[in-house]
Design an enzyme around this catalytic site. Structure first.
Site, short mmCIF file in Angstrom:
data_model
loop_
_atom_site.label_atom_id
_atom_site.label_comp_id
_atom_site.label_asym_id
_atom_site.label_seq_id
_atom_site.Cartn_x
_atom_site.Cartn_y
_atom_site.Cartn_z
N GLY A 127 -5.13 66.61 53.95
CA GLY A 127 -3.95 65.94 53.41
C GLY A 127 -3.93 65.73 51.92
N PRO B 61 -9.67 69.48 54.42
CG PRO B 61 -10.24 68.93 52.25
CD PRO B 61 -10.84 69.27 53.57
N GLY B 62 -6.91 71.65 53.53
CA GLY B 62 -6.47 73.04 53.41
C GLY B 62 -5.90 73.24 52.01
NE ARG B 63 -0.42 70.28 50.50
CZ ARG B 63 0.73 70.77 50.95
NH1 ARG B 63 1.43 71.58 50.20
NH2 ARG B 63 1.20 70.41 52.14
CE1 TYR C 163 7.58 71.39 55.79
CE2 TYR C 163 6.72 72.95 54.20
CZ TYR C 163 6.73 72.43 55.47
OH TYR C 163 5.87 72.93 56.41
CB CYS D 202 21.00 87.94 55.67
SG CYS D 202 20.84 89.61 55.06
CD GLU D 203 19.01 82.27 57.57
OE1 GLU D 203 19.53 81.15 57.39
OE2 GLU D 203 18.82 82.78 58.68
N1 LLP Z 1 -6.20 69.00 59.72
C1 LLP Z 1 -5.19 69.09 60.59
C2 LLP Z 1 -5.40 68.69 61.98
C3 LLP Z 1 -3.95 69.57 60.16
O1 LLP Z 1 -2.94 69.67 61.02
C4 LLP Z 1 -3.77 69.96 58.81
C5 LLP Z 1 -2.48 70.45 58.34
C6 LLP Z 1 -4.88 69.86 57.94
C7 LLP Z 1 -6.08 69.37 58.43
C8 LLP Z 1 -4.82 70.28 56.51
O2 LLP Z 1 -3.87 69.59 55.78
P1 LLP Z 1 -3.82 69.79 54.18
O3 LLP Z 1 -5.14 69.36 53.63
O4 LLP Z 1 -3.56 71.21 53.93
O5 LLP Z 1 -2.72 68.90 53.75
N2 LLP Z 1 3.30 73.59 55.98
C9 LLP Z 1 3.17 72.33 55.27
C10 LLP Z 1 1.85 71.67 55.52
C11 LLP Z 1 1.57 71.43 56.99
C12 LLP Z 1 0.18 70.92 57.26
C13 LLP Z 1 -0.14 70.97 58.70
N3 LLP Z 1 -1.42 70.45 59.04
C14 LLP Z 1 3.44 72.57 53.79
O6 LLP Z 1 3.65 73.71 53.39
O7 LLP Z 1 3.49 71.62 53.02
#
Ligand code: LLP
Length: 408
Positions: free
Chosen positions: A223, A266-268, A308, A334-335
């Site tokens: 997050g 984290p991912g992002r 978003y 086409c949107e």
């Molecule tokens: N753990 C779980 C269980 C998750 O569902 C997620 C993301 C993460 C970790 C990693 O979250 P992050 O650190 O990346 O915030 N498509 C959206 C983001 C959706 C995130 C879904 N879950 C966007 O582009 O903003």
């Protein structure tokens, strides 16, 4: 917002030249920097870092995570299998499929991967199928946060996790099937810049953890946000230290168990700033009130603006010093939600220019579709050494057609 160095701009232009567009380009050095930043701030905690591979599962990105010693948050059988085939050890993977099926439960368990269960009924069926096993449960501590309501994953209206109010039911099921709850998990949302709310959520889980006697880890989720706009600052790491890391250290110091660790996933934060989507300006069109710069990419390749209303900075890589003009930078889909930027000042865009859509390394390629039967973009990896690799090519028209025809 990422500010490109002149040498990165040159590299991006040469990638567009060599591999064409649309193309995602990822800089390894940015990912490594982000991982080190987080590791540094969390040092001193008994820690495991997982990577939420849904953000970006390109092979070189995954290999970087593996090399950096990270584990994986996998949410589907294919994510799980892919991570294992890339060499992630089973005990560093957590399987957090939402609304998990029996088949998915067996798939992960047969491979020795721990389940993270977010529904009481799934905990029950896991107990029936694998009595005496260890498992992690995902709690919903009712505190959610995120950059948009679509990405908030805790709270009364969220489908995720077992409400903390139902902890007695968790214990009841665990006792009945002799399950050991070794992990507690939460993930409250994405794109969070507010460390106070994040701590508030974490503290609910820490309080709830008191009744779980066999815990080996508490996974506080991902997050962590990054700045997308020019006037936005990075996550305030000093308040992250003060409000989150220090209290977590205190919690660990006070905890009776010797081998409890804290997990983040984290991912992002790891990948967003590493990625640039390159597109070609096909058409510049003066409308009655707007000037449209039409590209060869679009919402099929980066859906975040349409989905978003997210801001991604757009730079004109091939005419960086041109006079600024105001454009709607749009795609070829086409949107009418097909845009990268609206009413945005960009150095003059001419037909033939190459643009870079910045901070697109997370939830860009991984959310791509082939809508309108247009191929996904190519992907290019820039090693820290400067070496450039095409890690995934675009599909040709013939390949797209063959895919659609299948066996017909
Ligand atoms: N753990 C779980 C269980 C998750 O569902 C997620 C993301 C993460 C970790 C990693 O979250 P992050 O650190 O990346 O915030 N498509 C959206 C983001 C959706 C995130 C879904 N879950 C966007 O582009 O903003």
């Amino acid at each position: 917002m990422t500010i490109l160095t002149p040498s990165q701009r040159e590299t991006l232009l040469s990638c567009a030249d060599q591999f064409g567009t649309p193309t995602y380009v990822y800089f390894e050095e940015t990912i490594v920097r982000q991982i080190s930043t987080l590791k540094e701030h969390l040092s001193g905690l008994p820690l495991r870092l997982l990577y939420a591979m849904k953000a970006n599962h390109a092979v070189p990105v995954m290999k970087t995570m593996l090399r950096e010693g990270l584990g994986i948050d996998a949410v589907s059988p294919a994510e799980l299998e892919y991570a294992l085939q890339l060499g992630f050890p089973v005990d560093r993977v957590l399987f957090s499929a939402n609304n998990m099926t029996d088949g998915e439960m067996h798939f992960a368990t047969k491979r020795g991967v721990m389940l993270n269960v977010g529904e009481l009924s799934r905990l029950e069926s896991f107990g029936q199928a694998y009595p005496g096993s260890s498992v992690c449960v995902r709690l919903n501590g009712q505190v959610g946060a995120g950059h948009h309501e679509h990405v908030i994953t805790a709270g009364d209206k969220s489908k995720f996790g077992i409400p903390v109010e139902q902890i007695d039911a968790i214990h009841d099921i665990a006792n009945r099937y002799e399950l050991t709850i070794v992990g507690l998990h939460q993930h409250i949302g994405s794109g969070i810049m507010d460390t106070e709310t994040l701590w508030q959520a974490i503290s609910v889980i820490l309080d709830a953890s008191v009744s779980f006697k066999d815990l080996r880890f508490i996974n506080v989720g991902g997050g962590l946000g990054i700045p997308y706009r020019p006037d936005e600052s990075s996550l305030d790491m000093s308040s992250f230290d003060r409000l989150i890391v220090e209290p977590l250290k205190q919690f660990i110091a006070d905890h009776p168990s010797e081998d409890l660790s804290i997990w983040f996933e984290p991912g992002r934060f790891f990948t967003a700033q590493s990625g640039v989507l390159l597109a070609h300006v096909n058409t510049v069109k003066e409308g009655t009130v707007r000037t449209f710069a039409g590209t060869d990419s679009g919402m099929n390749h980066l859906v975040r603006p349409a989905m978003y209303g997210s801001y991604h900075h757009v730079v004109n890589l091939s005419n960086p010093d041109g006079p600024e003009k105001t454009y709607d930078v749009v795609g070829n889909i086409c949107e009418s939600s097909d845009f990268f930027a609206k009413d945005r000042a960009v150095a003059e865009l001419r037909e033939g220019d190459i643009i870079g859509v910045l901070d697109a390394g997370a939830y860009g390629m991984s959310m791509t579709t082939t809508y309108n039967m247009r191929s996904e973009p190519a992907e290019v990896w820039i090693e820290s050494s400067g070496d450039i690799h095409l890690s995934r090519p675009r599909k040709s028209v013939d390949e797209m057609v063959a895919d659609a025809l299948g066996s017909h």
